[in-house]
Design an enzyme around this catalytic site. Structure first.
Site, PDB file in Angstrom:
ATOM      1  N   SER A   1     -15.550   4.846  37.577  1.00  0.00           N
ATOM      2  CA  SER A   1     -16.393   5.757  36.800  1.00  0.00           C
ATOM      3  C   SER A   1     -17.707   6.024  37.546  1.00  0.00           C
ATOM      4  CB  SER A   1     -16.655   5.187  35.408  1.00  0.00           C
ATOM      5  OG  SER A   1     -17.094   3.852  35.516  1.00  0.00           O
TER       6      SER A   1
ATOM      7  N   THR B   1      -9.872  -1.688  38.482  1.00  0.00           N
ATOM      8  CA  THR B   1      -9.298  -2.815  37.740  1.00  0.00           C
ATOM      9  C   THR B   1      -8.442  -3.725  38.611  1.00  0.00           C
ATOM     10  OG1 THR B   1      -9.310  -1.642  35.642  1.00  0.00           O
ATOM     11  CG2 THR B   1      -7.672  -3.356  35.855  1.00  0.00           C
TER      12      THR B   1
ATOM     13  N   THR C   1      -8.523   3.515  37.956  1.00  0.00           N
ATOM     14  CA  THR C   1      -7.698   4.590  37.405  1.00  0.00           C
ATOM     15  C   THR C   1      -8.528   5.693  36.735  1.00  0.00           C
ATOM     16  OG1 THR C   1      -7.427   3.387  35.324  1.00  0.00           O
ATOM     17  CG2 THR C   1      -5.715   3.073  36.994  1.00  0.00           C
TER      18      THR C   1
HETATM   19  N1  ASP Z   1     -12.708   1.325  34.758  1.00  0.00           N
HETATM   20  C1  ASP Z   1     -11.669   1.063  35.722  1.00  0.00           C
HETATM   21  C2  ASP Z   1     -11.908   1.945  36.925  1.00  0.00           C
HETATM   22  O1  ASP Z   1     -11.603   3.106  36.878  1.00  0.00           O
HETATM   23  C3  ASP Z   1     -10.338   1.323  35.113  1.00  0.00           C
HETATM   24  C4  ASP Z   1      -9.158   1.040  36.012  1.00  0.00           C
HETATM   25  O2  ASP Z   1      -9.237   0.834  37.198  1.00  0.00           O
HETATM   26  O3  ASP Z   1      -8.025   1.016  35.482  1.00  0.00           O
HETATM   27  O4  ASP Z   1     -12.430   1.490  37.901  1.00  0.00           O
END
Ligand code: ASP
Length: 339
Positions: free
Chosen positions: A60, A13, A90
């Site tokens: 992911s 993100t 995250t």
């Molecule tokens: N879907 C994002 C990831 O893990 C979520 C994030 O970075 O907060 O790449």
């Protein structure tokens, strides 16, 4: 001399921009934004180099190959920098932090993972603070472990877990205290920090097959028998409370027997966020004891998965792997005697 930090940008993100299908990472976007940040010219900030992955990923999509890529990027630049920051999504940051903690043995420098819940391009983004503080911690060089900085707290990487999909305090370390807190000042807790290693040894992982099986009321283990093949190296069994499982008429013992014949290592962790699995505390965990499983004690599922990948990538026999799973290797597990 001005300190130097290597920032390895994998995606997530933090550097994403909106698209018709939702947020996506965009090549060079974050590098351009960072080049314009006046904070990086401040005298207390180190110099930095940015290594951008191609392609940048939503975390992911991260797997063993990407963990190896990050580990190799650190290995190849290890002597050129005072510390490393890994910018990461995250969603699987706690898995990658756990994997790197096993991959990078004998660390003498900080490896700090961070990211953000709101992209850098949004006004209320948490990216700026997470990035700047992580870079400062990496430059200070006083935390020679793989750690995760997020919203004011520095956590041990292999103790961290993602708690919230939408709060800015996205991570916690339920079974181990923070390594540092960043309020008005960055306050380290030296008693919680691992001692400095003496020489880095990097153990890249093999993409061995691992499964995670969460126990739930009414589970019929017969349904999962098909996954117990000779190719499956390890299972993390998320049991209730202190390591308890439902009654004996549901196929668990047959499943464990088949796993044992195949050389699959079964590790029992608790579904609870806090506390430890302790097989044998209740009669409800007796089948596990008879089934020859190993206890994951207070390890997070993320750490247990990464540790299985790590151990099965070494030249170890099954007995050695089972013994190592119950031992603390990188601060991921509290000595059961001390619990
Ligand atoms: N879907 C994002 C990831 O893990 C979520 C994030 O970075 O907060 O790449």
């Amino acid at each position: 001399m001005r300190k130097k930090v290597c920032i390895i940008y994998t995606g997530g993100t933090i550097g994403m921009v909106p698209s018709e299908e939702g947020y996506i990472p965009r090549k060079d976007y974050l590098a351009d934004q960072m080049a314009r940040m006046p904070e990086f010219s401040a005298p207390e900030m180190p110099d930095y180099d940015l290594v951008e992955f191609d392609p940048l990923l939503d975390s992911s999509k991260m797997s063993v190959g990407e963990w190896n890529q990050i580990g190799a990027a650190i290995r190849d630049r290890y002597f050129d920098y005072d510390g490393f920051v890994v910018l990461h999504g995250t969603d699987t940051m706690a898995y990658t932090a756990s994997a790197l903690s096993f991959m990078l043995e004998g660390l003498e420098k900080p490896v700090v993972l961070t990211g953000s819940q709101i992209p850098f391009c949004e006004i209320r983004s948490d990216a700026r603070d997470n990035l700047i503080t992580a870079v400062m911690i990496a430059a200070q060089g006083q935390v020679p472990e793989v750690c995760l900085y997020f919203s004011g707290r520095l956590l041990r990487g292999n103790r961290a877990t993602k708690l919230s999909a939408d709060e800015l305090i996205a991570f916690d370390s339920p079974n181990y205290p923070a390594l540092a807190k960043a309020g008005v000042r960055i306050l380290l807790s030296p008693q919680n920090i691992r001692p400095k290693g003496t020489e880095l040894r990097v153990h890249l992982f093999e993409p061995v097959q691992i499964a995670v099986l969460k126990v739930f009321p009414g589970i019929r283990f017969q349904l999962f028998e098909g996954i117990i093949t000779e190719g499956l190296k390890g299972i993390v069994l998320e049991a209730f409370g202190a390591g308890n499982i439902p009654g004996e008429d549901n196929g668990l013992l047959q499943l464990l027997e088949k796993a044992r014949e195949n050389g699959t290592v079964v590790v029992v962790c608790t579904q609870c966020l806090r506390g430890s699995a302790r097989i044998g505390t209740y009669e409800a965990s007796a089948p596990l004891q008879r089934g020859g499983v190993v206890c994951g004690y207070d390890m997070t599922v993320e750490a247990a998965v990464a540790k299985l990948y790590y151990l099965f990538s070494q030249d170890y026999g099954q007995a050695q792997i089972k013994a190592a799973m119950e031992k603390d290797l990188r601060g991921e597990l509290t000595d059961p005697e001390a619990l």
